[in-house]
Design a protein around this motif. Structure first.
Motif, PDB file in Angstrom:
ATOM      1  N   SER A  62       0.813  -1.225   0.000  1.00 40.18           N
ATOM      2  CA  SER A  62       0.000   0.000   0.000  1.00 40.18           C
ATOM      3  C   SER A  62       0.845   1.274   0.000  1.00 40.18           C
ATOM      4  O   SER A  62       0.311   2.372  -0.117  1.00 40.18           O
ATOM      5  CB  SER A  62      -0.940   0.008   1.206  1.00 40.18           C
ATOM      6  OG  SER A  62      -0.210   0.146   2.407  1.00 40.18           O
ATOM      7  N   VAL A  63       2.161   1.133   0.113  1.00 40.48           N
ATOM      8  CA  VAL A  63       3.071   2.279   0.147  1.00 40.48           C
ATOM      9  C   VAL A  63       3.775   2.391  -1.199  1.00 40.48           C
ATOM     10  O   VAL A  63       4.157   1.380  -1.797  1.00 40.48           O
ATOM     11  CB  VAL A  63       4.107   2.113   1.283  1.00 40.48           C
ATOM     12  CG1 VAL A  63       5.123   3.242   1.268  1.00 40.48           C
ATOM     13  CG2 VAL A  63       3.409   2.018   2.625  1.00 40.48           C
ATOM     14  N   ASP A  64       3.976   3.613  -1.665  1.00 40.82           N
ATOM     15  CA  ASP A  64       4.738   3.852  -2.890  1.00 40.82           C
ATOM     16  C   ASP A  64       6.227   3.857  -2.532  1.00 40.82           C
ATOM     17  O   ASP A  64       6.839   4.896  -2.291  1.00 40.82           O
ATOM     18  CB  ASP A  64       4.324   5.188  -3.513  1.00 40.82           C
ATOM     19  CG  ASP A  64       5.006   5.456  -4.843  1.00 40.82           C
ATOM     20  OD1 ASP A  64       5.926   4.699  -5.237  1.00 40.82           O
ATOM     21  OD2 ASP A  64       4.615   6.438  -5.503  1.00 40.82           O
ATOM     22  N   TRP A  65       6.797   2.649  -2.458  1.00 39.56           N
ATOM     23  CA  TRP A  65       8.177   2.505  -1.997  1.00 39.56           C
ATOM     24  C   TRP A  65       9.178   3.136  -2.942  1.00 39.56           C
ATOM     25  O   TRP A  65      10.240   3.599  -2.509  1.00 39.56           O
ATOM     26  CB  TRP A  65       8.504   1.036  -1.745  1.00 39.56           C
ATOM     27  CG  TRP A  65       7.733   0.503  -0.587  1.00 39.56           C
ATOM     28  CD1 TRP A  65       6.680  -0.357  -0.621  1.00 39.56           C
ATOM     29  CD2 TRP A  65       7.918   0.832   0.794  1.00 39.56           C
ATOM     30  NE1 TRP A  65       6.200  -0.584   0.649  1.00 39.56           N
ATOM     31  CE2 TRP A  65       6.948   0.130   1.542  1.00 39.56           C
ATOM     32  CE3 TRP A  65       8.808   1.653   1.477  1.00 39.56           C
ATOM     33  CZ2 TRP A  65       6.849   0.224   2.926  1.00 39.56           C
ATOM     34  CZ3 TRP A  65       8.712   1.747   2.855  1.00 39.56           C
ATOM     35  CH2 TRP A  65       7.742   1.035   3.569  1.00 39.56           C
ATOM     36  N   ALA A  66       8.869   3.200  -4.235  1.00 43.12           N
ATOM     37  CA  ALA A  66       9.786   3.854  -5.184  1.00 43.12           C
ATOM     38  C   ALA A  66       9.917   5.333  -4.827  1.00 43.12           C
ATOM     39  O   ALA A  66      11.024   5.885  -4.826  1.00 43.12           O
ATOM     40  CB  ALA A  66       9.289   3.679  -6.610  1.00 43.12           C
ATOM     41  N   PHE A  67       8.816   5.974  -4.492  1.00 34.56           N
ATOM     42  CA  PHE A  67       8.852   7.375  -4.083  1.00 34.56           C
ATOM     43  C   PHE A  67       9.625   7.539  -2.783  1.00 34.56           C
ATOM     44  O   PHE A  67      10.450   8.438  -2.646  1.00 34.56           O
ATOM     45  CB  PHE A  67       7.430   7.928  -3.918  1.00 34.56           C
ATOM     46  CG  PHE A  67       7.411   9.333  -3.389  1.00 34.56           C
ATOM     47  CD1 PHE A  67       7.630  10.406  -4.231  1.00 34.56           C
ATOM     48  CD2 PHE A  67       7.195   9.570  -2.043  1.00 34.56           C
ATOM     49  CE1 PHE A  67       7.630  11.707  -3.735  1.00 34.56           C
ATOM     50  CE2 PHE A  67       7.197  10.858  -1.536  1.00 34.56           C
ATOM     51  CZ  PHE A  67       7.413  11.932  -2.385  1.00 34.56           C
ATOM     52  N   VAL A  68       9.365   6.667  -1.819  1.00 30.62           N
ATOM     53  CA  VAL A  68      10.051   6.747  -0.529  1.00 30.62           C
ATOM     54  C   VAL A  68      11.558   6.613  -0.726  1.00 30.62           C
ATOM     55  O   VAL A  68      12.336   7.391  -0.169  1.00 30.62           O
ATOM     56  CB  VAL A  68       9.534   5.663   0.444  1.00 30.62           C
ATOM     57  CG1 VAL A  68      10.369   5.611   1.709  1.00 30.62           C
ATOM     58  CG2 VAL A  68       8.071   5.896   0.777  1.00 30.62           C
ATOM     59  N   ARG A  69      11.970   5.644  -1.536  1.00 28.66           N
ATOM     60  CA  ARG A  69      13.406   5.460  -1.776  1.00 28.66           C
ATOM     61  C   ARG A  69      14.020   6.681  -2.446  1.00 28.66           C
ATOM     62  O   ARG A  69      15.095   7.129  -2.075  1.00 28.66           O
ATOM     63  CB  ARG A  69      13.633   4.219  -2.627  1.00 28.66           C
ATOM     64  CG  ARG A  69      13.474   2.939  -1.866  1.00 28.66           C
ATOM     65  CD  ARG A  69      13.883   1.733  -2.711  1.00 28.66           C
ATOM     66  NE  ARG A  69      13.711   0.532  -1.941  1.00 28.66           N
ATOM     67  CZ  ARG A  69      12.628  -0.242  -1.976  1.00 28.66           C
ATOM     68  NH1 ARG A  69      11.632   0.047  -2.782  1.00 28.66           N
ATOM     69  NH2 ARG A  69      12.541  -1.316  -1.216  1.00 28.66           N
ATOM     70  N   GLU A  70      13.318   7.211  -3.446  1.00 29.99           N
ATOM     71  CA  GLU A  70      13.829   8.380  -4.151  1.00 29.99           C
ATOM     72  C   GLU A  70      13.948   9.570  -3.186  1.00 29.99           C
ATOM     73  O   GLU A  70      14.972  10.247  -3.150  1.00 29.99           O
ATOM     74  CB  GLU A  70      12.904   8.744  -5.313  1.00 29.99           C
ATOM     75  CG  GLU A  70      13.379   9.940  -6.104  1.00 29.99           C
ATOM     76  CD  GLU A  70      12.440  10.280  -7.247  1.00 29.99           C
ATOM     77  OE1 GLU A  70      12.474  11.435  -7.685  1.00 29.99           O
ATOM     78  OE2 GLU A  70      11.677   9.407  -7.686  1.00 29.99           O
TER      79      GLU A  70
END
Length: 82
Positions: A62-70
């Motif tokens: 449910s989390v946008d992990w690509a955004f979090v990593r970026e």
């Protein structure tokens, strides 16, 4: 096998996951199993402890992990904000 089941297999038990994450009890992990996902704040640590064999995306979709990593990489917070 979902991400939390993979993590249980990797660490050996629900109790072992609870220990390495500093949780109060294996019952917390049982709640994750019932819910079918891991709370977002624990996902990066599990990913790190498993040498990325189990990714955040597998633990909580449910989390946008690509955004979090970026965001974290741009702001120097690649280790969970520490």
């Amino acid at each position: 096998m979902n991400g939390i089941q993979q993590a249980i297999k990797h660490f050996g038990s629900q109790s072992a996951i609870a220990r390495v994450l500093g949780l109060s009890s294996y019952r917390v992990v049982q709640q994750w199993v019932r819910a079918g996902h891991v709370p977002p704040k624990y996902c990066p640590e599990i990913e790190r402890l498993t040498d990325r064999k189990i990714k955040c995306e597998d633990l909580n979709a449910s989390v946008d992990w690509a955004f979090v990593r970026e965001y974290c990489c741009k702001n120097g917070k690649a280790r969970g904000g520490k």
